[in-house]
Design a protein around this motif. Sequence first.
Motif, PDB file in Angstrom:
ATOM      1  N   ILE A  23      -7.229  16.264   4.905  1.00  0.00           N
ATOM      2  CA  ILE A  23      -6.507  16.542   6.150  1.00  0.00           C
ATOM      3  C   ILE A  23      -6.925  17.899   6.716  1.00  0.00           C
ATOM      4  O   ILE A  23      -7.173  18.033   7.914  1.00  0.00           O
ATOM      5  N   ARG A  24      -7.035  18.902   5.855  1.00  0.00           N
ATOM      6  CA  ARG A  24      -7.440  20.238   6.307  1.00  0.00           C
ATOM      7  C   ARG A  24      -8.815  20.191   6.975  1.00  0.00           C
ATOM      8  O   ARG A  24      -9.016  20.751   8.057  1.00  0.00           O
ATOM      9  N   ASP A  25      -9.779  19.510   6.348  1.00  0.00           N
ATOM     10  CA  ASP A  25     -11.126  19.446   6.922  1.00  0.00           C
ATOM     11  C   ASP A  25     -11.131  18.742   8.278  1.00  0.00           C
ATOM     12  O   ASP A  25     -11.869  19.137   9.182  1.00  0.00           O
ATOM     13  N   ILE A  26     -10.322  17.714   8.428  1.00  0.00           N
ATOM     14  CA  ILE A  26     -10.232  17.042   9.722  1.00  0.00           C
ATOM     15  C   ILE A  26      -9.612  17.987  10.754  1.00  0.00           C
ATOM     16  O   ILE A  26     -10.106  18.105  11.876  1.00  0.00           O
ATOM     17  N   CYS A  27      -8.561  18.689  10.376  1.00  0.00           N
ATOM     18  CA  CYS A  27      -7.904  19.620  11.298  1.00  0.00           C
ATOM     19  C   CYS A  27      -8.824  20.761  11.720  1.00  0.00           C
ATOM     20  O   CYS A  27      -8.680  21.305  12.808  1.00  0.00           O
ATOM     21  N   GLN A  47     -18.043   8.721  11.821  1.00  0.00           N
ATOM     22  CA  GLN A  47     -19.095   9.438  11.091  1.00  0.00           C
ATOM     23  C   GLN A  47     -18.552  10.714  10.447  1.00  0.00           C
ATOM     24  O   GLN A  47     -18.861  11.009   9.290  1.00  0.00           O
ATOM     25  N   GLU A  48     -17.744  11.467  11.184  1.00  0.00           N
ATOM     26  CA  GLU A  48     -17.151  12.684  10.626  1.00  0.00           C
ATOM     27  C   GLU A  48     -16.242  12.360   9.451  1.00  0.00           C
ATOM     28  O   GLU A  48     -16.276  13.045   8.417  1.00  0.00           O
ATOM     29  N   LEU A  49     -15.454  11.304   9.583  1.00  0.00           N
ATOM     30  CA  LEU A  49     -14.557  10.906   8.504  1.00  0.00           C
ATOM     31  C   LEU A  49     -15.341  10.481   7.268  1.00  0.00           C
ATOM     32  O   LEU A  49     -14.984  10.846   6.143  1.00  0.00           O
ATOM     33  N   ILE A  51     -18.272  11.538   6.332  1.00  0.00           N
ATOM     34  CA  ILE A  51     -18.819  12.754   5.713  1.00  0.00           C
ATOM     35  C   ILE A  51     -17.738  13.482   4.915  1.00  0.00           C
ATOM     36  O   ILE A  51     -17.954  13.889   3.769  1.00  0.00           O
ATOM     37  N   ILE A  52     -16.576  13.638   5.508  1.00  0.00           N
ATOM     38  CA  ILE A  52     -15.473  14.343   4.839  1.00  0.00           C
ATOM     39  C   ILE A  52     -15.040  13.585   3.590  1.00  0.00           C
ATOM     40  O   ILE A  52     -14.838  14.182   2.521  1.00  0.00           O
ATOM     41  N   LEU A  53     -14.886  12.274   3.690  1.00  0.00           N
ATOM     42  CA  LEU A  53     -14.469  11.486   2.524  1.00  0.00           C
ATOM     43  C   LEU A  53     -15.509  11.543   1.416  1.00  0.00           C
ATOM     44  O   LEU A  53     -15.160  11.690   0.237  1.00  0.00           O
ATOM     45  N   ARG A  54     -16.789  11.418   1.766  1.00  0.00           N
ATOM     46  CA  ARG A  54     -17.834  11.510   0.735  1.00  0.00           C
ATOM     47  C   ARG A  54     -17.783  12.852   0.023  1.00  0.00           C
ATOM     48  O   ARG A  54     -17.934  12.927  -1.195  1.00  0.00           O
ATOM     49  N   ARG A  55     -17.606  13.927   0.803  1.00  0.00           N
ATOM     50  CA  ARG A  55     -17.564  15.267   0.218  1.00  0.00           C
ATOM     51  C   ARG A  55     -16.400  15.401  -0.775  1.00  0.00           C
ATOM     52  O   ARG A  55     -16.564  15.933  -1.868  1.00  0.00           O
ATOM     53  N   HIS A  56     -15.254  14.887  -0.393  1.00  0.00           N
ATOM     54  CA  HIS A  56     -14.075  15.047  -1.248  1.00  0.00           C
ATOM     55  C   HIS A  56     -14.050  14.040  -2.410  1.00  0.00           C
ATOM     56  O   HIS A  56     -13.601  14.391  -3.498  1.00  0.00           O
ATOM     57  N   LEU A  57     -14.494  12.835  -2.171  1.00  0.00           N
ATOM     58  CA  LEU A  57     -14.400  11.799  -3.208  1.00  0.00           C
ATOM     59  C   LEU A  57     -15.597  11.775  -4.151  1.00  0.00           C
ATOM     60  O   LEU A  57     -15.465  11.429  -5.316  1.00  0.00           O
ATOM     61  N   GLY A  59     -18.302  14.337  -3.948  1.00  0.00           N
ATOM     62  CA  GLY A  59     -18.938  15.630  -4.100  1.00  0.00           C
ATOM     63  C   GLY A  59     -20.221  15.824  -3.305  1.00  0.00           C
ATOM     64  O   GLY A  59     -21.046  16.632  -3.660  1.00  0.00           O
ATOM     65  N   GLY A  60     -20.398  15.069  -2.242  1.00  0.00           N
ATOM     66  CA  GLY A  60     -21.601  15.250  -1.440  1.00  0.00           C
ATOM     67  C   GLY A  60     -21.512  14.510  -0.127  1.00  0.00           C
ATOM     68  O   GLY A  60     -20.524  13.875   0.171  1.00  0.00           O
ATOM     69  N   GLU A  61     -22.564  14.621   0.647  1.00  0.00           N
ATOM     70  CA  GLU A  61     -22.634  13.940   1.942  1.00  0.00           C
ATOM     71  C   GLU A  61     -23.585  12.823   1.784  1.00  0.00           C
ATOM     72  O   GLU A  61     -23.826  11.908   2.176  1.00  0.00           O
TER      73      GLU A  61
END
Length: 61
Positions: A23-27, A47-49, A51-57, A59-61
Amino acid sequence: MQRFYQGAEGEPKVRAELIGGIIRDICELPGRTSPDDGPDLLLVTIQELKIILRRHLFGGE
């Protein structure tokens, strides 16, 4: 630091921190503001979502 997600009662801290980070990264996406009549709305592209989900779930893009 502002907490973006408090977590539900009994929810594991790790899960609450993961959700809060997403949520923070989206905000924090640049150039985004919520409309006055929808302050809790988040504007994010698919696309942004992804990238954010891959990073958090994963550990990368």
